[in-house]
Write an enzyme that holds these catalytic residues in place. Structure first.
Site, PDB file in Angstrom:
ATOM      1  N   CYS A  28       0.841  -1.205   0.000  1.00 58.45           N
ATOM      2  CA  CYS A  28       0.000   0.000   0.000  1.00 58.45           C
ATOM      3  C   CYS A  28       0.877   1.257   0.000  1.00 58.45           C
ATOM      4  CB  CYS A  28      -0.904  -0.038   1.230  1.00 58.45           C
ATOM      5  SG  CYS A  28      -1.744   1.508   1.600  1.00 58.45           S
ATOM      6  N   CYS A  31       0.174   3.658   2.795  1.00 61.88           N
ATOM      7  CA  CYS A  31       0.673   3.133   4.073  1.00 61.88           C
ATOM      8  C   CYS A  31       2.171   3.388   4.184  1.00 61.88           C
ATOM      9  CB  CYS A  31       0.400   1.637   4.178  1.00 61.88           C
ATOM     10  SG  CYS A  31      -1.349   1.193   4.080  1.00 61.88           S
TER      11      CYS A  31
END
Length: 103
Positions: A28, A31
């Protein structure tokens, strides 16, 4: 930041004081953007225990908690959910700090 190892540990941690679960995944991009800032956020909010939860490893838990976007944060205090910052958008340090300050 500690990493969640089991569902039993999740239950223990969510029922033990003030805990913020940080739902994330290695793939991600958003993230990866916030992860380097997490130590600063943790240091500024030492009254919380921060726990990283790998979304792929705990996909059923994510479903149970309606975590459909990452990075996301869910806070508990002694077993009661006190707040959530859950969506699929990139989050800045300021946005995460603002969320924590509302708890």
């Amino acid at each position: 930041m500690r990493e969640l190892k089991s569902l039993a540990e999740f239950e223990t941690l969510k029922n033990s004081g003030k805990t913020i679960f940080f739902f994330t995944a290695d793939w991600c991009g958003d993230c990866v953007f916030i992860k380097p800032l997490m130590p600063e956020i943790e240091n500024e909010h030492a009254d919380f225990t921060f726990v990283q939860v790998d979304r792929d490893e705990f996909i059923d838990l994510c479903g149970d908690l309606a975590i459909f976007g990452i990075p996301s944060f869910v806070a508990f205090e002694n077993g009661i959910e006190t707040g959530r910052f859950v969506n699929k958008d990139r989050k800045t340090k300021e946005e995460v700090t603002q969320f924590i300050n509302t708890l």
